[in-house]
Design an enzyme around this catalytic site. Structure first.
Site, mmCIF file in Angstrom:
data_model
loop_
_atom_site.group_PDB
_atom_site.id
_atom_site.type_symbol
_atom_site.label_atom_id
_atom_site.label_comp_id
_atom_site.label_asym_id
_atom_site.label_seq_id
_atom_site.Cartn_x
_atom_site.Cartn_y
_atom_site.Cartn_z
ATOM 1 N N CYS A 1 2.322 18.038 -31.019
ATOM 2 C CA CYS A 1 1.393 17.400 -31.926
ATOM 3 C C CYS A 1 1.509 18.076 -33.291
ATOM 4 O O CYS A 1 1.626 19.295 -33.380
ATOM 5 C CB CYS A 1 -0.061 17.460 -31.479
ATOM 6 S SG CYS A 1 -0.375 16.541 -29.978
ATOM 7 N N ARG B 1 7.532 17.510 -33.515
ATOM 8 C CA ARG B 1 6.517 18.098 -32.642
ATOM 9 C C ARG B 1 5.942 17.101 -31.644
ATOM 10 O O ARG B 1 5.173 17.470 -30.759
ATOM 11 C CB ARG B 1 5.356 18.650 -33.490
ATOM 12 C CG ARG B 1 5.774 19.774 -34.413
ATOM 13 C CD ARG B 1 4.613 20.191 -35.269
ATOM 14 N NE ARG B 1 3.689 21.031 -34.547
ATOM 15 C CZ ARG B 1 3.705 22.347 -34.537
ATOM 16 N NH1 ARG B 1 4.618 22.994 -35.232
ATOM 17 N NH2 ARG B 1 2.830 23.033 -33.857
ATOM 18 N N TRP C 1 1.951 14.252 -29.200
ATOM 19 C CA TRP C 1 2.687 14.392 -27.947
ATOM 20 C C TRP C 1 1.614 14.381 -26.873
ATOM 21 O O TRP C 1 0.807 15.304 -26.785
ATOM 22 C CB TRP C 1 3.474 15.708 -27.918
ATOM 23 C CG TRP C 1 4.353 15.823 -26.713
ATOM 24 C CD1 TRP C 1 5.615 15.328 -26.550
ATOM 25 C CD2 TRP C 1 4.043 16.514 -25.485
ATOM 26 N NE1 TRP C 1 6.098 15.640 -25.310
ATOM 27 C CE2 TRP C 1 5.157 16.361 -24.630
ATOM 28 C CE3 TRP C 1 2.939 17.229 -25.019
ATOM 29 C CZ2 TRP C 1 5.195 16.912 -23.350
ATOM 30 C CZ3 TRP C 1 2.972 17.765 -23.740
ATOM 31 C CH2 TRP C 1 4.098 17.612 -22.924
ATOM 32 N N ASN D 1 -4.491 19.614 -32.368
ATOM 33 C CA ASN D 1 -3.279 20.024 -31.662
ATOM 34 C C ASN D 1 -3.706 21.050 -30.631
ATOM 35 O O ASN D 1 -4.401 22.007 -30.967
ATOM 36 C CB ASN D 1 -2.307 20.640 -32.687
ATOM 37 C CG ASN D 1 -1.134 21.345 -32.040
ATOM 38 O OD1 ASN D 1 -0.740 21.026 -30.931
ATOM 39 N ND2 ASN D 1 -0.574 22.313 -32.745
ATOM 40 N N GLY D 2 -3.309 20.859 -29.362
ATOM 41 C CA GLY D 2 -3.699 21.811 -28.320
ATOM 42 C C GLY D 2 -4.494 21.113 -27.236
ATOM 43 O O GLY D 2 -4.417 19.890 -27.090
ATOM 44 N N GLU E 1 22.115 25.659 -19.073
ATOM 45 C CA GLU E 1 21.849 25.110 -20.403
ATOM 46 C C GLU E 1 22.608 23.796 -20.610
ATOM 47 O O GLU E 1 22.081 22.850 -21.193
ATOM 48 C CB GLU E 1 22.226 26.157 -21.470
ATOM 49 C CG GLU E 1 22.255 25.688 -22.912
ATOM 50 C CD GLU E 1 20.908 25.192 -23.450
ATOM 51 O OE1 GLU E 1 19.892 25.314 -22.762
ATOM 52 O OE2 GLU E 1 20.896 24.643 -24.578
ATOM 53 N N LYS F 1 20.843 20.318 -21.508
ATOM 54 C CA LYS F 1 21.172 19.508 -22.695
ATOM 55 C C LYS F 1 21.455 18.070 -22.295
ATOM 56 O O LYS F 1 21.002 17.130 -22.931
ATOM 57 C CB LYS F 1 22.423 20.061 -23.422
ATOM 58 C CG LYS F 1 22.255 21.289 -24.248
ATOM 59 C CD LYS F 1 21.642 21.095 -25.617
ATOM 60 C CE LYS F 1 20.165 21.249 -25.569
ATOM 61 N NZ LYS F 1 19.597 22.528 -25.455
ATOM 62 N N GLU G 1 18.205 16.314 -21.170
ATOM 63 C CA GLU G 1 17.266 16.108 -22.282
ATOM 64 C C GLU G 1 17.597 14.893 -23.123
ATOM 65 O O GLU G 1 16.711 14.140 -23.491
ATOM 66 C CB GLU G 1 17.332 17.311 -23.251
ATOM 67 C CG GLU G 1 16.581 18.529 -22.845
ATOM 68 C CD GLU G 1 16.678 19.602 -23.935
ATOM 69 O OE1 GLU G 1 15.638 20.006 -24.455
ATOM 70 O OE2 GLU G 1 17.804 20.025 -24.283
ATOM 71 N N HIS H 1 26.022 26.461 -0.636
ATOM 72 C CA HIS H 1 24.815 26.674 0.167
ATOM 73 C C HIS H 1 23.872 25.484 0.073
ATOM 74 O O HIS H 1 22.655 25.645 0.090
ATOM 75 C CB HIS H 1 24.118 27.961 -0.271
ATOM 76 C CG HIS H 1 24.977 29.165 -0.073
ATOM 77 N ND1 HIS H 1 25.352 29.616 1.170
ATOM 78 C CD2 HIS H 1 25.588 29.992 -0.964
ATOM 79 C CE1 HIS H 1 26.145 30.672 1.041
ATOM 80 N NE2 HIS H 1 26.307 30.912 -0.252
ATOM 81 N N LYS I 1 9.388 19.486 -29.626
ATOM 82 C CA LYS I 1 10.128 20.714 -29.898
ATOM 83 C C LYS I 1 9.278 21.959 -29.757
ATOM 84 O O LYS I 1 9.731 22.994 -29.298
ATOM 85 C CB LYS I 1 10.720 20.654 -31.301
ATOM 86 C CG LYS I 1 11.668 21.799 -31.548
ATOM 87 C CD LYS I 1 12.651 21.491 -32.614
ATOM 88 C CE LYS I 1 13.689 22.588 -32.703
ATOM 89 N NZ LYS I 1 14.572 22.638 -31.533
HETATM 90 C C1 G6P Z 1 10.734 22.940 -25.847
HETATM 91 C C2 G6P Z 1 11.972 22.522 -26.584
HETATM 92 C C3 G6P Z 1 13.164 23.352 -26.125
HETATM 93 C C4 G6P Z 1 12.856 24.831 -26.287
HETATM 94 C C5 G6P Z 1 11.565 25.237 -25.568
HETATM 95 C C6 G6P Z 1 11.126 26.630 -25.945
HETATM 96 O O1 G6P Z 1 10.810 22.556 -24.525
HETATM 97 O O2 G6P Z 1 12.236 21.145 -26.387
HETATM 98 O O3 G6P Z 1 14.297 23.021 -26.906
HETATM 99 O O4 G6P Z 1 13.924 25.572 -25.779
HETATM 100 O O5 G6P Z 1 10.504 24.356 -25.934
HETATM 101 O O6 G6P Z 1 10.789 26.635 -27.301
HETATM 102 P P1 G6P Z 1 10.775 27.930 -28.202
HETATM 103 O O7 G6P Z 1 10.316 27.455 -29.546
HETATM 104 O O8 G6P Z 1 9.796 28.882 -27.574
HETATM 105 O O9 G6P Z 1 12.162 28.483 -28.221
#
Ligand code: G6P
Length: 603
Positions: A2, A27, A74, A98-99, A475, A479, A482, A498, A598
Site C-alpha cells: 500500500c 507497493r 495491496w 498502510n498496514g 531464487e 523468479k 513470480e 528423495h 514490493k
Molecule cells: C517482497 C518482494 C520480494 C522481496 C521481499 C523482501 O515479497 O516482492 O522481491 O524479496 O518482499 O523484501 P525486502 O525489501 O525486505 O528485501
C-alpha cells in the site's frame, strides 16, 4: 505494501497525487483512490485495478482541491473492489492507511450498529472513530490523538477533515511515513520516491510519531503527545530516480544495470585488493552470525551462509523472518544478527531485528534504503547500494546483496585470522571481476529468449543446484513463479531423489545450475538422473562445465570461466533473464505481477 501520498498546498493537487501514486504503484496495485476537499466538502474518486483506471475515472468525473490524500492498495482485509479501495470516508473524515489495524473487529463492534460500514476493510473503522469524536465536540487535533489511542497494529495513516481544510493529520506506527517539505506546500508519502517530483527534503517520522501538516507548518508529536523536532534529510536525486530509460520494463533495466551496480556495491566494501570494514564492525567480537530476511533477500542470505562458513569459518545460520520471530530462537550471548532487506521496511524482518535487539544481539541492517526503519533501528546500517529498484521481482538488489555479503565474509575471514593477505587479495580480485562477467552474461540474452519461448509452454519446472547454487536454484524458481506464473520448484540437486524426482516425466523442464567447481561432478550425476527419466535439461554453467557436460543437456547457457567463489553472483544473470523472457513470452505484467507487492509492510 500500500502506498500513501498527501499534499496540502497552494495549487490543485489531484494530478500530482496521481503522479505520486504512479511512483508508489510498486507497493500495490489492486485499487487506488484520492480524496480532496473542494469548497469545504470531501470529494472522493476510486477505481479497482491500477492507477490508469483511477486516471480514467478522474477524467470521467474530475475532482480537485488544494489539499488531498491518495492511496494505492495491496489488499489485506477485503477483496480488491471499489468499496474496499481507500480513501475511506465517514462523515467529515477521509483516511488512507498502510498496514493492519489488528483490533478493527472489536472497534467496529464497539459501535454496536450505530454506524454504517460500507467496506470489509480494517481501515474504515479509523474514519468512524475520528468522525464520532468530532461529532462529540473534540477538535480535529484531539479527535486524531483519541483515534490513535484506540488502534492496535502496525500502520501509517493520512487523514483530512472536510471542514478543516488546510490540515493533514498523519501518524506512523510500524509502517513508514515521510513528510516532504515544500515552498508554501507540504507533503506526506510512504517513501521519498512518492514525493520525488515534489520535494527533496524529507522528515522521517519515528515510531509512534504523529504530525499535523499545513501548507506552511509541520508539527510533530511523539507517542506521548509531546511536541518534538525530527531531522530533515536531503534526498540524493539518484536515490529517487525511477525512469525506465530505453528498456521495455523496469526489471530488464535493472537486470542490465547489474554491470554497474555490482561494482558500485563493491566500492563500499573494497579498497583496492583489501576489504574495507564498515564503521564499528568487528567480527572478532562475535561467535555466531544469524542472518534473517524474507523472499529474495533470504536467498542471498542462504548463499552467504556458504561464504561465511567456507571463507571465514564463522558459524552462520539463516532463517526467514516470519519463522524466526515466532520460534523463540536461542541466540548466542556473543551473537551478531544481520537483517537483509532491499526496502528496509519488511514487517517480519523488522520484527526479527527488534527481537534480536531485545535478546542482546548486536544488530546490522544490510539495506538498499539507508533512510529506512531497519537502517535507523539497527546498531550498524550498511548499504546494498543498488539504487532504486522498482520492478517487483528483485534482481539488482539481489546481486548487490550477494556482493556485499561476499565482501563481508572476506572481512570476517580477515578479522578472525582465517585468511591471510594473499588470500584476501585473491578473493577481492574475484569480486572485482564480477561486473565484467555480468556484462558477458548479458550477451546470452538472445539465446535465453529462444529457450524461454519453449519453457513458456510448460506448466511446471525444476531448478537444481548444489552448494551456494542451491539457494540460486530457489531464487530461479521464485523468479519464474513470480512473473510467469509457471509453477517452479528449486531443489538441492542431491535431494531430488528423495521424492520430487517422482514428478519428472517426458519433457519436464529442469534447469541445472552447475559451474565447474568441486561439486560439479555430483550435480552432473543428478542431472543424468533426471535426463534418464525424460527431463528436458537446460544447463547453466561456465566454459569448463560446458565442455565437460554440455553435450548431455538439451541446451547450455555458458558464461565465461570465473573465480568459483563469485559464481552465484554471475549466474544470477541468466537465471533472471530466463524468468524475464518466459514471462514476456506469456504476456504477463513483468513489473507488476499479480497479487504481489514490493514492500511488504504487513505480517
Ligand atoms: C517482497 C518482494 C520480494 C522481496 C521481499 C523482501 O515479497 O516482492 O522481491 O524479496 O518482499 O523484501 P525486502 O525489501 O525486505 O528485501
Amino acid at each position: 505494501m500500500c502506498g500513501i501520498i498527501g499534499i496540502v498546498g497552494n495549487r490543485p493537487v489531484a494530478p500530482r497525487l496521481v503522479d505520486g501514486l504512479k511512483r508508489l504503484e510498486y507497493r500495490g496495485y489492486d485499487s487506488a483512490g484520492i480524496a480532496v476537499i473542494e469548497g469545504g466538502d470531501l470529494k472522493r474518486s476510486r477505481a479497482k485495478g491500477k492507477i490508469v483506471e483511477l486516471e480514467a475515472e478522474l477524467s470521467r468525473a474530475p475532482i480537485d482541491g488544494l489539499i488531498g490524500i491518495a492511496h494505492t492498495r495491496w489488499a489485506t482485509h477485503g477483496k480488491p473492489t471499489v468499496a474496499n479501495a481507500h480513501p475511506h470516508i465517514s462523515g467529515r473524515v477521509a483516511v488512507v492507511h498502510n498496514g493492519i489495524i489488528e483490533n478493527y473487529e472489536t472497534l467496529r463492534a464497539s459501535f454496536d450498529g450505530a454506524r454504517n460500514f460500507e467496506s470489509d476493510t480494517d481501515t474504515e473503522v479509523v474514519a468512524h472513530i475520528m468522525d464520532a469524536a468530532l461529532s462529540a465536540g473534540m477538535t480535529p487535533k484531539d479527535a486524531f490523538a483519541h483515534t490513535l489511542k484506540q488502534l492496535h497494529g502496525a500502520f501509517a495513516l493520512g487523514v483530512i477533515v472536510g471542514d478543516n481544510a488546510g490540515h493533514i493529520y498523519a501518524a506512523r506506527r510500524g509502517s513508514p511515513l515521510a513528510i516532504g517539505l515544500g515552498d508554501g506546500e507540504n507533503y506526506i508519502g510512504s517513501d521519498a520516491i512518492a514525493l520525488a517530483a515534489l520535494s527533496s527534503d524529507m522528515v522521517y517520522l519515528e515510531e509512534g510519531d504523529s504530525a499535523i501538516i499545513t501548507a506552511n507548518s509541520v508539527e510533530i508529536f511523539d507517542e506521548n503527545g509531546t511536541a518534538v523536532s525530527r531531522d530533515t534529510t536531503r534526498i540524493d536525486d539518484a536515490a529517487i530516480a525511477t525512469d525506465k530509460g530505453p528498456f521495455a520494463h523496469y526489471m530488464l533495466k535493472e537486470v542490465h544495470e547489474q554491470v554497474r551496480t555490482t561494482g558500485q556495491t563493491l566500492s563500499n566494501y573494497a579498497d583496492g585488493e583489501s576489504v574495507k570494514a564498515p564503521e564499528g564492525l568487528d567480527f572478532t567480537a562475535f561467535d555466531r552470525l544469524t542472518l534473517i530476511a524474507c523472499g529474495t533477500a533470504s536467498y542471498a542470505g542462504h548463499v552467504a551462509k556458504y561464504w561465511f562458513e567456507q571463507i571465514a569459518q564463522m558459524p552462520c545460520e539463516i532463517d526467514i523472518a516470519s519463522e524466526f520471530r515466532y520460534r523463540s530462537p536461542v541466540l548466542s550471548p556473543r551473537g551478531l544478527a544481520m537483517v537483509i532487506s532491499q526496502s528496509g521496511e519488511t514487517a517480519d524482518t523488522l520484527a526479527a531485528l527488534r527481537y534480536c535487539k531485545e535478546k542482546g544481539q548486536t544488530t546490522i541492517a544490510l539495506v538498499n534504503v539507508m533512510t529506512s526503519t531497519m537502517a535507523r533501528e539497527a546498531d550498524i546500517a550498511i548499504p546494498i547500494d543498488a539504487g532504486p529498484e522498482i520492478g517487483v521481482a528483485s534482481t539488482k538488489a539481489f546481486t548487490s546483496q550477494l556482493m556485499a555479503l561476499y565482501a563481508l565474509s572476506v572481512l570476517a575471514g580477515k578479522q578472525r585470522g582465517g585468511i591471510d593477505v594473499a588470500a584476501e587479495a585473491d578473493l577481492m580480485k574475484a569480486a572485482a571481476a564480477v561486473p565484467a562477467l555480468v556484462g558477458k552474461s548479458l550477451l546470452l540474452d538472445a539465446q535465453i529468449k529462444t529457450l524461454a519461448a519453449d519453457l513458456a509452454g510448460n506448466r511446471s519446472a525444476f531448478y537444481l543446484g548444489r552448494g551456494p547454487h542451491f539457494p540460486l536454484a530457489l531464487e530461479g524458481a521464485l523468479k519464474l513463479k513470480e512473473i510467469s506464473y509457471i509453477h517452479a520448484e528449486g531443489y538441492a540437486a542431491g535431494e531430488l531423489k528423495h521424492g520430487p524426482i517422482a514428478l519428472i516425466e517426458d519433457g519436464t523442464p529442469v534447469i541445472v545450475i552447475a559451474p565447474f567447481d568441486e561439486l560439479f561432478e555430483k550435480t552432473v550425476s543428478n542431472m543424468q538422473e533426471v535426463l534418464s527419466r525424460g527431463a528436458k535439461v537446460t544447463l547453466i554453467t561456465d566454459a569448463k562445465g560446458a565442455k565437460l557436460a554440455g553435450h548431455m543437456a538439451h541446451a547450455v547457457l555458458t558464461v565465461p570461466d570465473m573465480p568459483q567463489t563469485v559464481a552465484p553472483i554471475v549466474l544470477s544473470v541468466p537465471v533472471q533473464l530466463l524468468a524475464y523472457h518466459t514471462a514476456l513470452a506469456l504476456g504477463t505484467d513483468v513489473d507488476q505481477p499479480r497479487n504481489l507487492a514490493k514492500s511488504v509492510t504487513v505480517e
